[in-house]
Structure formats: C-alpha cells, structure tokens
Scaffold this motif. Structure first.
Motif, PDB file in Angstrom:
ATOM      1  N   GLU A 150      29.064  32.234  44.902  1.00 29.52           N
ATOM      2  CA  GLU A 150      27.829  31.824  45.154  1.00 29.52           C
ATOM      3  C   GLU A 150      27.122  32.529  46.092  1.00 29.52           C
ATOM      4  N   ALA A 151      25.774  32.205  46.223  1.00 31.82           N
ATOM      5  CA  ALA A 151      24.781  32.572  47.232  1.00 31.82           C
ATOM      6  C   ALA A 151      25.001  31.877  48.631  1.00 31.82           C
ATOM      7  N   SER A 152      25.088  32.552  49.986  1.00 32.73           N
ATOM      8  CA  SER A 152      24.902  31.773  51.046  1.00 32.73           C
ATOM      9  C   SER A 152      23.620  31.210  51.435  1.00 32.73           C
ATOM     10  N   GLU A 153      23.303  30.666  52.459  1.00 29.69           N
ATOM     11  CA  GLU A 153      22.089  30.145  53.026  1.00 29.69           C
ATOM     12  C   GLU A 153      21.379  31.490  53.119  1.00 29.69           C
ATOM     13  N   PRO A 154      19.956  31.694  52.809  1.00 30.99           N
ATOM     14  CA  PRO A 154      19.255  32.956  53.063  1.00 30.99           C
ATOM     15  C   PRO A 154      19.193  32.798  54.553  1.00 30.99           C
ATOM     16  N   LYS A 155      19.288  34.178  55.184  1.00 33.38           N
ATOM     17  CA  LYS A 155      18.963  34.407  56.418  1.00 33.38           C
ATOM     18  C   LYS A 155      17.817  35.551  56.657  1.00 33.38           C
ATOM     19  N   ILE A 156      17.423  35.547  57.869  1.00 32.61           N
ATOM     20  CA  ILE A 156      16.452  36.702  58.308  1.00 32.61           C
ATOM     21  C   ILE A 156      17.274  37.578  59.282  1.00 32.61           C
ATOM     22  N   VAL A 157      17.698  38.940  58.901  1.00 32.64           N
ATOM     23  CA  VAL A 157      18.250  39.825  59.534  1.00 32.64           C
ATOM     24  C   VAL A 157      17.442  40.843  59.858  1.00 32.64           C
ATOM     25  N   ASP A 158      17.288  41.335  61.132  1.00 32.16           N
ATOM     26  CA  ASP A 158      16.234  42.380  61.268  1.00 32.16           C
ATOM     27  C   ASP A 158      15.041  42.492  60.571  1.00 32.16           C
ATOM     28  N   GLY A 159      14.386  41.198  60.651  1.00 31.91           N
ATOM     29  CA  GLY A 159      13.080  41.129  59.756  1.00 31.91           C
ATOM     30  C   GLY A 159      13.049  41.120  58.323  1.00 31.91           C
ATOM     31  N   ARG A 160      14.405  40.886  57.963  1.00 30.95           N
ATOM     32  CA  ARG A 160      14.488  41.222  56.283  1.00 30.95           C
ATOM     33  C   ARG A 160      15.376  40.056  55.638  1.00 30.95           C
ATOM     34  N   LEU A 161      15.046  39.508  54.540  1.00 31.90           N
ATOM     35  CA  LEU A 161      15.730  38.216  53.774  1.00 31.90           C
ATOM     36  C   LEU A 161      16.953  38.879  53.371  1.00 31.90           C
ATOM     37  N   VAL A 162      18.233  38.084  53.714  1.00 32.41           N
ATOM     38  CA  VAL A 162      19.555  38.463  53.411  1.00 32.41           C
ATOM     39  C   VAL A 162      20.112  37.412  52.903  1.00 32.41           C
ATOM     40  N   ILE A 163      20.830  37.522  51.720  1.00 30.39           N
ATOM     41  CA  ILE A 163      21.611  36.394  50.986  1.00 30.39           C
ATOM     42  C   ILE A 163      22.977  37.174  50.555  1.00 30.39           C
ATOM     43  N   PHE A 164      23.893  36.583  51.222  1.00 27.84           N
ATOM     44  CA  PHE A 164      25.375  37.079  51.244  1.00 27.84           C
ATOM     45  C   PHE A 164      26.178  36.334  50.165  1.00 27.84           C
ATOM     46  N   PRO A 165      26.894  36.923  49.625  1.00 24.31           N
ATOM     47  CA  PRO A 165      27.820  36.260  48.604  1.00 24.31           C
ATOM     48  C   PRO A 165      28.833  35.458  49.347  1.00 24.31           C
ATOM     49  N   ASP A 166      29.184  34.236  48.766  1.00 24.11           N
ATOM     50  CA  ASP A 166      30.243  33.509  49.365  1.00 24.11           C
ATOM     51  C   ASP A 166      31.190  33.617  47.979  1.00 24.11           C
ATOM     52  N   PHE A 167      32.654  33.824  48.289  1.00 29.73           N
ATOM     53  CA  PHE A 167      33.554  33.765  47.100  1.00 29.73           C
ATOM     54  C   PHE A 167      33.998  32.486  47.307  1.00 29.73           C
ATOM     55  N   VAL A 168      34.297  31.738  46.401  1.00 32.28           N
ATOM     56  CA  VAL A 168      34.800  30.161  46.382  1.00 32.28           C
ATOM     57  C   VAL A 168      36.160  30.116  45.455  1.00 32.28           C
ATOM     58  N   PRO A 169      37.269  29.843  45.906  1.00 35.37           N
ATOM     59  CA  PRO A 169      38.183  29.888  45.122  1.00 35.37           C
ATOM     60  C   PRO A 169      38.310  29.102  43.796  1.00 35.37           C
ATOM     61  N   ALA A 170      38.547  29.918  42.559  1.00 34.77           N
ATOM     62  CA  ALA A 170      38.384  29.309  41.367  1.00 34.77           C
ATOM     63  C   ALA A 170      39.421  28.407  40.928  1.00 34.77           C
ATOM     64  N   LYS A 171      39.062  27.434  40.361  1.00 35.16           N
ATOM     65  CA  LYS A 171      39.714  26.297  40.072  1.00 35.16           C
ATOM     66  C   LYS A 171      40.330  26.798  38.480  1.00 35.16           C
ATOM     67  N   PRO A 172      41.593  26.605  38.323  1.00 35.26           N
ATOM     68  CA  PRO A 172      42.300  26.913  37.022  1.00 35.26           C
ATOM     69  C   PRO A 172      41.698  26.008  36.071  1.00 35.26           C
TER      70      PRO A 172
END
Length: 92
Positions: A63-85
């Motif tokens: 899942e995508a994390s909240e967008p953040k501005i890092v050093d003047g650039r838009l960054v969206i980090f991946p969030d790894f969510v445990p998959a449900k069986p």
C-alpha cells in the motif's frame, strides 16, 4: 488490477560496512509474486544492529504511504501490510 504480494523470505545476506569497521549492512531476499505464481526476486536493505530482518518472513500486500515532501520532491513510500490468508471456502 489485483494486488500483488511481496513474499519476504528468511534468507539474509550481511555485507561489511566499508565506512564503519565492525558494522554490517543487511539485505533480505524477497519476491514480488504475480497472480499466475511467477515472481521477480529482489533484496531489501535493513540495519542488522536494529533488527534481524527487514520484515518478518511471510506474505505482504503493498500500500502507498502518505505523500511527503523530502528535499523538495514528492515521495510516496511503500507500506508492507501482512496479507490475510484466504479462507478455504473462498479459495475453492
């Protein structure tokens, strides 16, 4: 588009830190799994002085994390969510 699964394995590799003697960099093997069962292998960095793995071995959705501005650039980090069986009744 269906969600892809990232499968983290227990396979890790430790590499000596060239700048700090006695310290290591850690890399954990993972696979990006397709719906048809194929996969692409990659490695994820982690600090072995803080954790044994980047993620506990198992399956995760991305899942995508909240967008953040890092050093003047838009960054969206991946969030790894445990998959449900998947329940057996749904798998059939």
């Amino acid at each position: 588009m269906s969600k892809r699964i990232v499968r983290f394995t227990a396979e890790i590799k430790l590499v000596p830190n060239k700048k700090q003697q006695g310290k290591n960099h850690g890399f954990q093997s993972a696979r990006l799994v397709d719906a048809d069962g194929g996969y692409e292998k990659f490695e994820v960095y982690f600090d072995p002085s803080k954790a044994s793995f980047a993620r506990e071995p198992g399956d995760y959705t991305i899942e995508a994390s909240e967008p953040k501005i890092v050093d003047g650039r838009l960054v969206i980090f991946p969030d790894f969510v445990p998959a449900k069986p998947v329940a057996r009744s749904q798998a059939a």
